[in-house]
Design an enzyme around this catalytic site. Structure first.
Site, PDB file in Angstrom:
ATOM      1  N   ARG A 101       0.759  -1.130   0.171  1.00  0.00           N
ATOM      2  CA  ARG A 101       0.007   0.002   0.046  1.00  0.00           C
ATOM      3  C   ARG A 101       0.882   1.397  -0.064  1.00  0.00           C
ATOM      4  O   ARG A 101       2.156   1.280   0.812  1.00  0.00           O
ATOM      5  CB  ARG A 101      -1.067   0.091   1.292  1.00  0.00           C
ATOM      6  CG  ARG A 101      -1.769  -1.301   1.000  1.00  0.00           C
ATOM      7  CD  ARG A 101      -2.704  -1.470   2.328  1.00  0.00           C
ATOM      8  NE  ARG A 101      -3.455  -2.484   2.426  1.00  0.00           N
ATOM      9  CZ  ARG A 101      -4.860  -2.601   2.613  1.00  0.00           C
ATOM     10  NH1 ARG A 101      -5.609  -1.627   3.052  1.00  0.00           N
ATOM     11  NH2 ARG A 101      -5.563  -3.818   2.546  1.00  0.00           N
ATOM     12  N   LYS A 114     -18.402 -17.635  19.972  1.00  0.00           N
ATOM     13  CA  LYS A 114     -18.685 -16.887  18.887  1.00  0.00           C
ATOM     14  C   LYS A 114     -19.115 -17.942  17.630  1.00  0.00           C
ATOM     15  O   LYS A 114     -18.720 -18.925  17.711  1.00  0.00           O
ATOM     16  CB  LYS A 114     -17.558 -16.070  18.218  1.00  0.00           C
ATOM     17  CG  LYS A 114     -16.557 -16.509  17.734  1.00  0.00           C
ATOM     18  CD  LYS A 114     -15.451 -15.762  17.244  1.00  0.00           C
ATOM     19  CE  LYS A 114     -14.169 -16.402  16.586  1.00  0.00           C
ATOM     20  NZ  LYS A 114     -13.277 -17.147  17.757  1.00  0.00           N
ATOM     21  N   SER A 157     -19.433  -1.953   3.454  1.00  0.00           N
ATOM     22  CA  SER A 157     -18.851  -0.816   2.762  1.00  0.00           C
ATOM     23  C   SER A 157     -18.047  -1.250   1.534  1.00  0.00           C
ATOM     24  O   SER A 157     -17.811  -0.262   0.773  1.00  0.00           O
ATOM     25  CB  SER A 157     -17.633  -0.087   3.803  1.00  0.00           C
ATOM     26  OG  SER A 157     -16.596  -0.980   4.147  1.00  0.00           O
ATOM     27  N   HIS A 189     -21.148   3.386   7.802  1.00  0.00           N
ATOM     28  CA  HIS A 189     -21.486   3.865   6.296  1.00  0.00           C
ATOM     29  C   HIS A 189     -22.951   4.514   6.237  1.00  0.00           C
ATOM     30  O   HIS A 189     -23.277   4.388   4.680  1.00  0.00           O
ATOM     31  CB  HIS A 189     -20.964   2.832   5.409  1.00  0.00           C
ATOM     32  CG  HIS A 189     -19.465   2.745   5.550  1.00  0.00           C
ATOM     33  ND1 HIS A 189     -18.665   3.428   4.780  1.00  0.00           N
ATOM     34  CD2 HIS A 189     -18.680   1.742   6.106  1.00  0.00           C
ATOM     35  CE1 HIS A 189     -17.372   2.934   5.060  1.00  0.00           C
ATOM     36  NE2 HIS A 189     -17.311   1.978   5.737  1.00  0.00           N
ATOM     37  N   THR A 237     -19.920   6.457  13.426  1.00  0.00           N
ATOM     38  CA  THR A 237     -18.693   7.192  13.138  1.00  0.00           C
ATOM     39  C   THR A 237     -19.089   8.543  13.066  1.00  0.00           C
ATOM     40  O   THR A 237     -20.327   8.959  12.404  1.00  0.00           O
ATOM     41  CB  THR A 237     -17.870   6.792  11.986  1.00  0.00           C
ATOM     42  OG1 THR A 237     -16.450   7.605  12.115  1.00  0.00           O
ATOM     43  CG2 THR A 237     -18.684   7.007  10.767  1.00  0.00           C
ATOM     44  N   LYS A 263     -16.971  10.183   8.794  1.00  0.00           N
ATOM     45  CA  LYS A 263     -17.191   9.918   7.418  1.00  0.00           C
ATOM     46  C   LYS A 263     -18.507  10.914   6.895  1.00  0.00           C
ATOM     47  O   LYS A 263     -18.115  12.082   6.692  1.00  0.00           O
ATOM     48  CB  LYS A 263     -17.816   8.433   7.340  1.00  0.00           C
ATOM     49  CG  LYS A 263     -16.625   7.534   7.293  1.00  0.00           C
ATOM     50  CD  LYS A 263     -17.237   5.959   7.021  1.00  0.00           C
ATOM     51  CE  LYS A 263     -15.851   5.194   7.213  1.00  0.00           C
ATOM     52  NZ  LYS A 263     -14.946   5.163   8.328  1.00  0.00           N
ATOM     53  N   THR A 318      -7.295   8.641  26.166  1.00  0.00           N
ATOM     54  CA  THR A 318      -7.455  10.426  25.949  1.00  0.00           C
ATOM     55  C   THR A 318      -8.441  10.712  25.258  1.00  0.00           C
ATOM     56  O   THR A 318      -8.936  10.135  24.025  1.00  0.00           O
ATOM     57  CB  THR A 318      -5.979  11.082  25.540  1.00  0.00           C
ATOM     58  OG1 THR A 318      -5.081  10.705  26.610  1.00  0.00           O
ATOM     59  CG2 THR A 318      -6.431  12.270  25.726  1.00  0.00           C
TER      60      THR A 318
END
Length: 411
Positions: free
Chosen positions: A23, A158, A191, A219, A247, A250, A280
């Site tokens: 990347r 799970k 997404s 999203h 979020t 976005k 923090t």
């Protein structure tokens, strides 16, 4: 014999190069008031204008005057940082105001703010088994990495159900102890493909088996629903979801993540989650900007932005389909074009950037399965007809140039 750590690092990085998955970060400088345009700082030291086509600032709220004004006022009033964790001097009126806006957004009793939605998912899902001993989490196979990590780390049981496969989910639930506490974790908009989770059907199954529900609306918040509350608001299902994750980085154009739930749930996560306790808190200026953004997108102006956003996505999909490109269209705002090879995907990305000033980052494994590598376009309300026409023309030229025909891509 001493271990050659540098050699092992070289081997690990070289593997990514050989697979075409290394990347590369693109140095860009956003231009205030001129989104989606930016300046690319090229490796040769030159600067080149570019149009960002892969950003997550879906509505351009990172440039919204009300958001910028709120951040500037808070910065002038409080200074740069929060000064501590939420438990030790890091809770301000700005954090509390933002949490109130988020609780109101989702129609929940409370909300809890984190530094990112990744941390919110990881911290919450890894903490829940401490609150509900014996908890079994049923997780969609294509859940985000942050959800997978939270489920993996929690030490509890799970079960992974096939993506959006409600019948498989029911089979897994039916096979477990009816008395065990259960939680179903899934997303509203996935997404990478842009498909929607079957929210109502999952809520019905949760009711049938007495399971809690946890949804990632990362999203979708800001972009769906009358006030931007996400797909759960749009479909009038938010009241059936126990924990909503979202979020602020976005559609809201700032930074941070959160959960919205009952007051007791938020209090318990606040009290037990190390990812919350020992981190923090966000700077007050960031919290102030996020609160202004959430409030703005609840208004008529926000509804107009959402409508324009959806329209731009439809136009781009229609134009790319008209060229015969292999796009995935599930009716959301995300526009993935499947290339199917990491080297070709990187090649297309580089050529779009260097020759046309179009910046779209290649998406490779492990973000998506091997063989489904793609360019993921994210149109916004401020990508006008000119930007769309330039993108479509560039894709038409480069797709043919790279000999990436539809038959090859679908093979």
């Amino acid at each position: 014999m001493r271990v050659d750590y540098n050699a092992q690092l070289d081997q690990a990085i070289n593997r990514l190069h050989q697979e075409g998955r290394y990347r590369t970060f693109i140095d860009i400088e956003r231009e205030k008031g001129n989104f989606p345009h930016a300046v690319w700082h090229r490796p040769d030291g030159e600067k080149q204008p570019v149009t960002i086509w892969c950003g997550n600032d879906y509505l351009g709220m990172g440039q919204n005057p009300e958001v910028l004004s709120a951040m500037a006022e808070a910065l002038d009033a409080t200074g740069a940082g929060s000064g501590g964790t939420r438990n030790i001097s890091g809770t301000t009126v700005y954090h509390k105001r933002l949490e109130a806006e988020l609780a109101d957004l989702h129609g929940k009793e409370a909300a809890l703010l984190f530094t990112s939605a990744y941390i919110a998912n990881d911290a919450t899902l890894s903490t829940l088994p401490k609150l509900f001993p014996g908890l079994i989490i049923y997780s969609d196979a294509l859940n985000h990495a942050s959800m997978i990590e939270g489920v993996r780390r929690n030490g509890g049981a799970k079960r992974i159900f096939r993506h959006n496969d409600v019948a498989h989910l029911r089979e897994l639930l039916a096979a477990d102890d009816p008395a065990a506490p259960k939680l179903i974790a899934f997303e509203s908009v996935y997404s990478m493909d842009g498909d929607f989770g079957p929210i109502e059907a999952i809520c019905d199954i949760a009711d049938e088996f007495g399971a809690m529900t946890y949804i990632d609306e990362v999203h979708a918040v800001g972009m769906y629903g009358h006030r931007g509350g996400g797909v759960t608001e749009r479909d009038r299902l938010a009241h059936r979801i126990d924990i909503i994750n979202g979020t602020l980085a976005k559609a809201y154009g700032v930074m941070g993540g959160y959960i919205a739930a009952s007051a007791k749930m938020c209090d318990a996560i606040r009290s037990y989650a190390p990812g919350f306790i020992f981190t923090t808190s966000l700077p007050p200026s960031v919290a102030a900007g996020a609160a202004a953004s959430v409030a703005f997108l609840k208004t008529d102006a926000g509804r107009e932005l959402r409508a324009r956003h959806q329209e731009q996505a439809k136009v781009l999909k229609l134009r790319l389909k008209g060229m015969g490109l292999p796009i995935i269209d599930h009716g959301s705002h995300i526009v993935p074009v499947i290339v199917g090879d990491p080297v070709h995907t990187k090649q297309l990305s580089d050529m779009l950037l260097e020759q046309f000033g179009i910046y779209v980052q290649p998406i490779n494994f492990p973000t998506v399965p091997r063989g489904t590598e793609r360019l993921r376009f994210t149109p916004s309300p401020v990508h006008g007809p000119g930007e769309i026409a330039k993108l479509v023309g560039a894709m038409d030229e480069l797709w043919s140039h790279c000999a990436l025909n539809r038959a090859e891509m679908s093979a």
